[in-house]
Design a protein around this motif. Sequence first.
Motif, PDB file in Angstrom:
ATOM      1  N   LYS A  21       0.849  -1.183   0.000  1.00  0.00           N
ATOM      2  CA  LYS A  21       0.000   0.000   0.000  1.00  0.00           C
ATOM      3  C   LYS A  21       0.893   1.244   0.000  1.00  0.00           C
ATOM      4  O   LYS A  21       1.937   1.280   0.644  1.00  0.00           O
ATOM      5  CB  LYS A  21      -0.918  -0.009   1.226  1.00  0.00           C
ATOM      6  CG  LYS A  21      -2.008  -1.068   1.139  1.00  0.00           C
ATOM      7  CD  LYS A  21      -2.936  -0.988   2.337  1.00  0.00           C
ATOM      8  CE  LYS A  21      -4.142  -1.897   2.129  1.00  0.00           C
ATOM      9  NZ  LYS A  21      -3.766  -3.311   1.942  1.00  0.00           N
ATOM     10  N   VAL A  67       3.728  -1.563   3.385  1.00  0.00           N
ATOM     11  CA  VAL A  67       3.495  -0.148   3.122  1.00  0.00           C
ATOM     12  C   VAL A  67       4.759   0.507   2.581  1.00  0.00           C
ATOM     13  O   VAL A  67       5.878   0.129   2.931  1.00  0.00           O
ATOM     14  CB  VAL A  67       3.014   0.563   4.421  1.00  0.00           C
ATOM     15  CG1 VAL A  67       4.105   0.530   5.482  1.00  0.00           C
ATOM     16  CG2 VAL A  67       2.575   1.982   4.150  1.00  0.00           C
ATOM     17  N   ASN A 112      -2.903   4.863  -1.580  1.00  0.00           N
ATOM     18  CA  ASN A 112      -4.013   4.194  -0.909  1.00  0.00           C
ATOM     19  C   ASN A 112      -4.479   4.997   0.298  1.00  0.00           C
ATOM     20  O   ASN A 112      -5.607   4.840   0.769  1.00  0.00           O
ATOM     21  CB  ASN A 112      -3.607   2.794  -0.450  1.00  0.00           C
ATOM     22  CG  ASN A 112      -3.151   1.921  -1.595  1.00  0.00           C
ATOM     23  OD1 ASN A 112      -1.962   1.731  -1.819  1.00  0.00           O
ATOM     24  ND2 ASN A 112      -4.105   1.406  -2.366  1.00  0.00           N
TER      25      ASN A 112
END
Length: 243
Positions: free
Chosen positions: A124, A155, A200
């Motif tokens: 993400k 992430v 995101n």
Amino acid sequence: IKPDIIHGHLHEGAFIGFLVARIMRKPLIFDCQGSLTGEMKAHKFLKNNRPFYCFMHFIEKRIDNMANGVITSSTAMAEELNKLFNVSEERVLSTLDGVDTDDFSPDLNVADLKVKLNLPQDKKIVVYLGLLNEYQGVDCLLQSIPLVLKETHDVHFLIMGYPNVEKYRSMAEKVGISSDVTFTGRLDYRETPRYLSLGNIAVAPKISETEANGKIYNYMACGLPTVSFDTTTSSEILGDLGV
């Protein structure tokens, strides 16, 4: 040029506008984007209760009261004008910023851009768009990344903007997160909708209590969940849609 109204942007614009308005005998509107002394404190140019601070506060108060009307980009700034600078409520109008949703919208096709920036396909992406300096909370953002990575490795952070790119790239290396952060440097504003669509989730770590936080409008228009500090300005923009 024979204007009907003089528009002064920021305090220096309002001061110059006051002189022009007096000469032309026209009304002056002051476009106030934040407190002059508040911003100077945030940039560490001023400290409370020092003689120079008191002098600048006096100057700001005089400028704030020069205009026939004042428009602000947040309710918090409107309240500060009234409480700290004695500008009457009737002369202040809160006019929130906005964004063109024809340009900034969700779900743009950015597969090619993700490849170009060499972003990880399986993580993400957390995006930040704006100036890179301490005042905007970029130091806080970088210091928080190791804490996030302790919780999840799913992430990657995309930090977009300028100046001080090398300073923050070096800071990322020092805290051991350089492989988890991508810096784009300065972007063409017309391209920013596509770059934001890579995200995101978005972050708005600005520290100022009263100054506008325009990037949040762009984030929201792109459908991005947004994390910010709990300031009155950010809360006013996000409503119940932010964290």
